[in-house]
Design a protein around this motif. Structure first.
Motif, mmCIF file in Angstrom:
data_model
loop_
_atom_site.group_PDB
_atom_site.id
_atom_site.type_symbol
_atom_site.label_atom_id
_atom_site.label_comp_id
_atom_site.label_asym_id
_atom_site.label_seq_id
_atom_site.Cartn_x
_atom_site.Cartn_y
_atom_site.Cartn_z
ATOM 1 N N ASN A 671 0.625 -1.190 0.081
ATOM 2 C CA ASN A 671 0.021 0.027 0.037
ATOM 3 C C ASN A 671 0.734 1.191 -0.104
ATOM 4 O O ASN A 671 0.580 2.363 -0.626
ATOM 5 N N SER A 672 1.973 1.112 0.916
ATOM 6 C CA SER A 672 3.046 2.440 0.870
ATOM 7 C C SER A 672 3.549 2.532 -0.466
ATOM 8 O O SER A 672 3.620 3.830 -1.071
ATOM 9 N N MET A 673 3.793 1.237 -1.076
ATOM 10 C CA MET A 673 4.547 1.744 -2.733
ATOM 11 C C MET A 673 3.551 2.145 -3.661
ATOM 12 O O MET A 673 3.907 2.989 -4.417
ATOM 13 N N LEU A 674 2.090 1.652 -3.446
ATOM 14 C CA LEU A 674 1.238 2.354 -4.329
ATOM 15 C C LEU A 674 0.765 3.809 -4.079
ATOM 16 O O LEU A 674 0.608 4.471 -5.142
ATOM 17 N N SER A 675 0.906 4.040 -3.031
ATOM 18 C CA SER A 675 0.749 5.455 -2.538
ATOM 19 C C SER A 675 1.570 6.285 -3.041
ATOM 20 O O SER A 675 1.275 7.475 -3.633
ATOM 21 N N ASP A 676 2.830 5.830 -2.756
ATOM 22 C CA ASP A 676 4.175 6.577 -3.452
ATOM 23 C C ASP A 676 4.130 6.731 -5.055
ATOM 24 O O ASP A 676 4.289 7.632 -5.632
ATOM 25 N N VAL A 719 -4.311 -11.034 7.030
ATOM 26 C CA VAL A 719 -4.089 -9.825 6.681
ATOM 27 C C VAL A 719 -5.253 -8.768 7.176
ATOM 28 O O VAL A 719 -6.648 -9.429 6.927
ATOM 29 N N HIS A 720 -5.165 -7.823 7.556
ATOM 30 C CA HIS A 720 -6.086 -7.082 8.136
ATOM 31 C C HIS A 720 -6.959 -6.540 7.132
ATOM 32 O O HIS A 720 -6.659 -6.122 6.098
ATOM 33 N N SER A 721 -8.459 -6.416 7.484
ATOM 34 C CA SER A 721 -9.357 -6.128 6.171
ATOM 35 C C SER A 721 -9.162 -4.662 5.892
ATOM 36 O O SER A 721 -9.269 -4.432 4.748
ATOM 37 N N LYS A 722 -8.600 -3.761 6.690
ATOM 38 C CA LYS A 722 -8.315 -2.431 6.294
ATOM 39 C C LYS A 722 -7.296 -2.397 5.207
ATOM 40 O O LYS A 722 -7.397 -1.374 4.326
ATOM 41 N N ASN A 723 -6.477 -3.270 5.382
ATOM 42 C CA ASN A 723 -5.116 -3.317 4.485
ATOM 43 C C ASN A 723 -5.754 -3.528 3.079
ATOM 44 O O ASN A 723 -5.378 -3.107 2.300
ATOM 45 N N LYS A 724 -6.512 -4.782 3.042
ATOM 46 C CA LYS A 724 -6.904 -5.198 1.795
ATOM 47 C C LYS A 724 -7.913 -4.334 1.273
ATOM 48 O O LYS A 724 -7.866 -4.113 -0.001
ATOM 49 N N GLU A 725 -8.713 -3.593 2.120
ATOM 50 C CA GLU A 725 -9.615 -2.699 1.385
ATOM 51 C C GLU A 725 -8.727 -1.387 0.773
ATOM 52 O O GLU A 725 -9.322 -0.981 -0.224
ATOM 53 N N LEU A 731 -5.787 0.311 -6.180
ATOM 54 C CA LEU A 731 -5.496 -0.283 -7.490
ATOM 55 C C LEU A 731 -6.997 0.283 -8.356
ATOM 56 O O LEU A 731 -6.693 0.197 -9.608
ATOM 57 N N LYS A 732 -7.890 0.639 -7.674
ATOM 58 C CA LYS A 732 -9.144 1.507 -8.480
ATOM 59 C C LYS A 732 -8.772 2.638 -9.089
ATOM 60 O O LYS A 732 -8.842 2.901 -10.142
#
Length: 852
Positions: A671-676, A719-725, A731-732
């Motif tokens: 998620n951090s990589m996607l955010s960056d 995997v925590h649900s918030k992380n998956k969400e 990705l959207k």
């Protein structure tokens, strides 16, 4: 005419006055530009339009009649006539240079100019801020670097002048080969076990070296297999067999050393082992001589020694090389007894003495009694009463005899340990081996307080003699002598001057036999010493080997080409079984993992169904003193992942956390990589290119991992649900960016609306989302500026396309109104959070909003 002339003169005078005033004003302006500024607040940069607006506001606040008294003080020293200034201002005002009425038709152009200038100001401000920060960072770096370099240089200068640097020990007077670098501080994050020393070894240098390397590696692999299975393994014998392949002088020295190590496996004491080795070696040599000369009768041990005496002590003309020999039946009887003892044939020596008793002189009549007592004792020592008598006879008759047999002197010295101030007899000790055997024979391990000082000779005394002589005294025998005398650490050090690859394996053999003094982490920290790869000198003068560093340094030339073999050697660091060595072993393996990045080979991999395929390190759990897979994941893989994360190696830490089954941490990193990626990639650039793969590109990585996690229920639970969400949301947004890059404005806008981050509906939504902004995930906050620009860009293009259309309808009007409504909501939202975004973002949004 005169009137006209006067008028013309007046106009010229007024013109000159105004020109003079303007010149002075220009000079003031130029001078003001040269005024130095030292403020860190930055310069004030205003556009012409902004100056015009502020001047107009200030003028409206002033009364018509202004008191210029204070201005007189300001301009008093400048050479100005205040009246000239006022007239100049009136002239300028009359020409509308200060203010003019802006026609309505120019409003749009002025707003556009304002926005352009505002954007330029923001860009300049950002650049100025970055330059200022970079300058400060550079200054700090230079200061730190200069300071650290000065400290290092200061220590070097002090050492060159013989001044000891604090916390550094001195090796003393031991004669050791100067070879390698300082000992690192194990456990310190700034240190390295694998890269802390210099080495000239290259196992891929040529075919012969590579073949030897592979032979050793195969033995080490089988050794680890046997250890893991709990089976005994003849390590020294296996390594000794490798040495048999070469017969040069250096390898002969190594070969003899391995033979000694092979004899040490029974854990006998140093002195006994050395004597047995030297006696066996001598008898084998005598036997070979006998085989060449079978004239001495039957192949008895006595006849073999007689053959040696005839070969070495007799000249070709039949005379003896040594004078004053006692000859009985053509045989030097005392020489025969001495060499039988030298060969370890004590019973045969007694047999010869008994057989030739009649030939002994009167002063030698008691010798047979002493010899029997010597041979029958367990530690080869005489009873006190016999010892006293023998010493008396030795002093009065044997030692002082001018024509005495030197071998008789040697035999008495050996049996009674007499005259230890003179431990060898040059005419008897014909070789280095003879000299060594004499010393080992005279050593007494158990020294009591009742023993006279002149009779005290211990192993430590002999070791000091060996070290004081150094390698120059013993030529190609020094390595064997060090090993025989129990100086194992020095032996490893000296072996490096012969062959580094062999030195490493000698150290392994000694460590396996528990004969090597291995330094712990604490001791290494205390005993740092420059230019010594393997050694430290502790306060109690005990030498130690840095086993972890020795093995780590050995893997330098092959850890990338042969990571499996490197792992097998690094596993040996834990061979001693101490807590410190186990910890160093784990540390070294983590360094190997991070340096080579051979994660699959070393750590294994996880299939899509969640099953684990172990790597080479995990297969050696018992040798690492790890009880199970869970402990392995925690102590090795997870620590390596954490280390990679600390070093900023995101992709490496991602793979390592995946292998350590920390799936929630993996998702957090993704998620951090996607955010960056979403926040830092230019909107004109695609997020995925044809060259990207699912091991590098964050979007492809996220899609792959998310599909695995969703398919496997056991993994999904971790995997925590918030992380998956959050991952799904990113990705959207990545899909929306892809659509945006394809210039599909309406589809991109629809995709952005679906993620429900920005206020598309009304003003109430804008205020609510603005209030919720600070509570959002930091990773999500970073992408909102780009998301706003994307949204406004889509609206800008859609409205522009609708306005270009010649078709007019209520539907078109409604579409434009709906788009502008979304724009207003987004701008209201952006206005409320503008100070939490980059400055240029809001300027860009204003420009887009104006163009809608």
């Amino acid at each position: 005419m005169s009137s006209g002339i006067q008028t013309g003169q007046l106009n010229t005078s007024q013109f000159e006055t105004h020109a003079s005033t303007a010149k002075i004003l220009n000079e003031l302006l130029e001078t003001s530009k040269k005024i130095p500024t030292s403020s860190e607040l930055g310069s004030i940069q205003l556009s012409v339009n902004e100056i015009r607006r502020r001047a107009h506001e200030l003028r409206e606040k002033q009364p018509v009649e202004q008191d210029h008294t204070k201005a007189h003080y300001l301009l008093a020293g400048s050479g100005f006539a205040f009246e000239d200034v006022e007239s100049s201002l009136k002239q300028l005002r009359s020409k509308q240079l200060i203010e003019q009425t802006i026609p309505n038709r120019q409003v749009e152009g002025e707003v556009e100019t304002y926005l352009r200038v505002k954007k330029e100001e923001n860009i300049l401000s950002s650049i100025e801020h970055l330059l200022s920060s970079a300058a400060r960072d550079f200054d700090n770096f230079v200061n730190q670097k200069l300071n650290s370099d000065w400290i290092q240089r200061k220590d070097e200068v002090r050492e060159n002048f013989g001044i000891l640097v604090q916390n550094k020990a001195k090796l003393g007077d031991f004669n050791v080969a100067p070879f390698n670098p300082e000992i690192p501080t194990w456990g310190n994050r700034k240190s390295s076990i694998l890269n802390s020393g210099r080495t000239s070894l290259n196992v891929n240098e040529n075919y012969m070296v590579r073949e030897k390397f592979e032979s050793y590696a195969k033995v080490i692999h089988r050794f680890n297999n046997a250890r893991q299975a709990g089976r005994p393994f003849p390590l020294t014998k296996e390594l000794l067999d490798i040495m048999h392949t070469s017969g040069d002088s250096k390898n002969q020295q190594l070969l003899e050393s391995w033979k000694i190590l092979e004899e040490l496996k029974g854990h006998r004491d140093v002195v006994s082992t050395a004597k047995v080795h030297l006696q066996t070696q001598f008898f084998d040599y005598a036997d070979k001589l006998y085989q060449k000369n079978l004239n001495e009768g039957l192949p008895t041990n006595i006849n073999k020694i007689k053959s040696f005496i005839q070969s070495k002590l007799r000249n070709t003309n039949g005379t003896w090389k040594v004078g004053n020999l006692t000859i009985v039946n053509g045989v030097p009887i005392w020489a025969l007894i001495f060499y039988l003892l030298r060969a370890g044939l004590r019973n045969e020596a007694l047999e010869v003495a008994v057989t030739n008793k009649a030939s002994f002189k009167k002063v030698e009549q008691s010798f047979l009694t002493y010899l029997k007592a010597y041979i029958s004792s367990k530690d080869n020592t005489l009873p006190a009463e016999f010892s006293a008598k023998l010493h008396t006879e030795y002093t009065q008759h044997i030692k002082s005899s001018l024509d005495g047999d030197p071998y008789r002197l040697a035999v008495y010295k050996i049996i009674g340990r007499c005259d230890l101030t003179r431990k060898s007899i040059p005419s008897v000790t014909l070789s280095v081996e003879d000299w060594l055997w004499m010393h080992f024979t005279l050593i007494k391990d158990q020294v009591s307080d009742d023993d006279p000082v002149y009779e005290q000779y211990t192993l430590e005394d002999f070791q000091n003699i060996i070290l004081s002589y150094g390698p120059g005294k013993f030529s190609n025998h020094y390595l064997q002598i060090l090993i025989m005398s129990g100086l194992y650490e020095n032996a490893v050090q000296h072996a490096y001057s012969i062959s580094e690859i062999d030195a490493v394996h000698i150290a392994i053999g000694l460590a396996n036999a528990n004969l090597l003094s291995i330094s712990s982490e604490q001791r290494v920290n205390e005993l740092k010493e420059k230019d010594k790869l393997n050694f430290s000198l502790s306060p109690d003068n005990n030498r130690t080997v840095d086993f972890a560093r020795l093995l780590g340094n050995y893997t330098k030339s092959f850890r990338f080409s042969d990571p499996r073999i490197a792992a097998e050697y690094l596993i040996l660091i834990a061979l001693p079984g101490t807590a410190e060595q186990i910890e160093l072993c784990h540390e070294a393996l983590m360094e190997l993992i991070l340096e080579t990045k051979e994660f699959t080979i070393l750590l294994g991999k996880i299939n899509r169904d969640g099953t684990r395929i172990p790597g080479i390190i995990e297969e050696r759990l018992p040798l690492l003193f790890l009880r199970n897979e869970e402990e392995f994941l925690r102590k090795i893989t997870e620590n390596a992942a954490r280390r990679a994360d600390e070093d900023g190696r995101l992709h490496d830490s991602l793979l390592l956390y995946q292998l350590s089954e920390e799936y929630d941490i993996v998702m957090t990193i993704v998620n951090s990589m996607l955010s960056d990626l979403l926040s830092n990639t230019d909107l004109e650039q695609p997020l995925v290119t044809e060259d990207d793969n699912n091991e590098i590109n964050p979007i492809l990585i996220a899609k792959k991992l998310l599909s695995i996690y969703m398919e496997n229920l056991e993994i999904s639970k971790k995997v925590h649900s918030k992380n998956k969400e959050m991952c799904i949301l990113f990705l959207k947004l990545a899909d929306a960016r892809k659509t945006f890059h394809a210039r599909q404005w309406q589809n991109a806008l629809t995709q952005i609306e679906e993620v429900d981050i920005l206020p598309f509906s009304d003003e109430t939504s804008a205020r609510r989302k603005a209030q919720e902004f600070s509570a959002l995930n930091e990773q999500l906050i970073r992408i909102i500026p780009n998301l706003l620009i994307m949204t406004m860009s889509c609206i800008h293009h859609l409205v522009a396309d609708l306005n270009k259309s010649d078709y007019h309808s209520i539907s078109k009007t409604q579409q434009i109104a709906a788009l502008k409504n979304v724009s207003r909501n987004c701008m209201m939202y952006a206005g409320m959070i503008q100070y939490k975004m980059p400055r240029e973002t809001y300027s860009t949004l204003i420009k887009l909003d104006v163009g809608i």
